[in-house]
Write an enzyme that holds these catalytic residues in place. Structure first.
Site, PDB file in Angstrom:
ATOM      1  N   ASN A  88       0.805  -1.221   0.000  1.00  0.00           N
ATOM      2  CA  ASN A  88       0.000   0.000   0.000  1.00  0.00           C
ATOM      3  C   ASN A  88       0.840   1.274   0.000  1.00  0.00           C
ATOM      4  OD1 ASN A  88      -2.686   1.525   0.788  1.00  0.00           O
ATOM      5  ND2 ASN A  88      -1.155   2.135   2.305  1.00  0.00           N
ATOM      6  N   TYR A 153       3.884   9.224 -11.590  1.00  0.00           N
ATOM      7  CA  TYR A 153       3.008   8.372 -10.776  1.00  0.00           C
ATOM      8  C   TYR A 153       2.365   7.293 -11.642  1.00  0.00           C
ATOM      9  CZ  TYR A 153      -0.563   7.249  -7.257  1.00  0.00           C
ATOM     10  OH  TYR A 153      -1.364   6.615  -6.342  1.00  0.00           O
ATOM     11  N   VAL A 186      -9.333   9.185  -3.186  1.00  0.00           N
ATOM     12  CA  VAL A 186      -9.749   8.670  -1.881  1.00  0.00           C
ATOM     13  C   VAL A 186      -9.520   9.763  -0.847  1.00  0.00           C
ATOM     14  CG1 VAL A 186      -9.449   6.837  -0.170  1.00  0.00           C
ATOM     15  CG2 VAL A 186      -9.078   6.344  -2.597  1.00  0.00           C
ATOM     16  N   THR A 191      -4.981  13.417  -0.678  1.00  0.00           N
ATOM     17  CA  THR A 191      -5.900  14.191  -1.515  1.00  0.00           C
ATOM     18  C   THR A 191      -6.493  15.390  -0.784  1.00  0.00           C
ATOM     19  OG1 THR A 191      -7.771  12.755  -0.896  1.00  0.00           O
ATOM     20  CG2 THR A 191      -6.526  12.160  -2.887  1.00  0.00           C
TER      21      THR A 191
END
Length: 254
Positions: A88, A153, A186, A191
């Site tokens: 993750n 990314y 998310v 964010t």
């Protein structure tokens, strides 16, 4: 159907906060033992402590092979086995390609792609010893489609998608399933700069809650997903399904 992870031991990277924290909390709530890892040591220790005896924290730089060895050992020595790895941990930035800093590009690749590669290598042996397992690689919507400003990314997350497929082929005979999850926006610290939970680019019209991603990850970690490997699962509110057409409002003429 409630996902049951009783008896499983999971290692979740980037688990001090955000999606990783949500995943670790849900895993523990569903009966798993969880090793949380992160470079954010104070936050990680606090998160593990708040989960309770089923969790422990290990400081872990995913770009460091020795740290991976230590993290896997913490799971095996502390809980007796390793069944699940959730890759993750990630860093995120955006820039047009022509303005991208090569050093930042390489940093994104190291954390977001080389990190999971090292993790798969480190965890595979322990999972074989446990009779199999599940690896869940957290990719991105940017790993399913081109997105403006996401050259670095996106390159890492597309690479992770390919790495997932190869690992599924190579580790399947050992009973190790490997899948990728592709979140859109998310509601996490990553964010927060957006300043809103609305997401006009997603048909569902909002960003996701971390728990909504965690629910999918928990399913993939469970025996309920026993024949699911090499899959790419978007959890992005429909954002990667295609560009939303603009239709005239009902009652008006085109």
């Amino acid at each position: 159907m409630s996902v049951d992870l009783t008896g499983k031991v999971a290692l979740v990277t980037g688990a001090a906060r955000g999606m990783g924290e949500a995943e670790a909390r849900l895993f523990a709530a569903r009966g798993a033992k969880v090793v949380l890892t992160d470079v954010l040591e104070a936050e990680g220790r606090a998160t593990a402590a708040s989960i309770g005896p089923a969790a422990r924290f290990v400081r872990h730089d995913v770009t460091d092979e020795k740290d991976w060895t230590a993290a896997v050992a913490a799971a095996v020595d502390g809980f007796g086995r390793l069944d699940v790895l959730v890759n993750n941990a990630a860093i995120y930035s955006t820039s047009p390609l022509v303005d991208e800093d090569p050093a930042r590009f390489e940093a994104l690749l190291r954390v977001d792609l080389s990190g999971p590669f090292l993790g798969i290598r480190a965890a595979a042996g322990a999972m074989r010893d446990s009779g199999g397992g599940s690896i869940v690689n957290i990719s991105s919507q940017a790993g399913l489609q081109g997105m403006w400003g996401h050259g670095a990314y996106g390159a890492a997350k597309w690479g992770l998608r390919g790495l997932t497929r190869t690992a599924a082929l190579e580790l399947g005979p050992d009973g190790i399933r490997v899948n990728s999850v592709h979140p859109g926006a998310v509601d996490t610290a990553m964010t927060a700069h957006l300043g809103t939970k609305e997401h006009p680019g997603a048909p569902l019209g909002r960003v996701a809650d971390p728990a909504e991603v965690a629910a999918l990850v928990a399913f993939l970690a469970s025996d309920d997903a026993s024949y699911l490997s090499g899959a790419e699962l978007a959890v992005d509110g429909g954002a990667s399904a295609g560009k939303m057409p603009v239709f005239p409002q009902r009652g008006t003429e085109a």
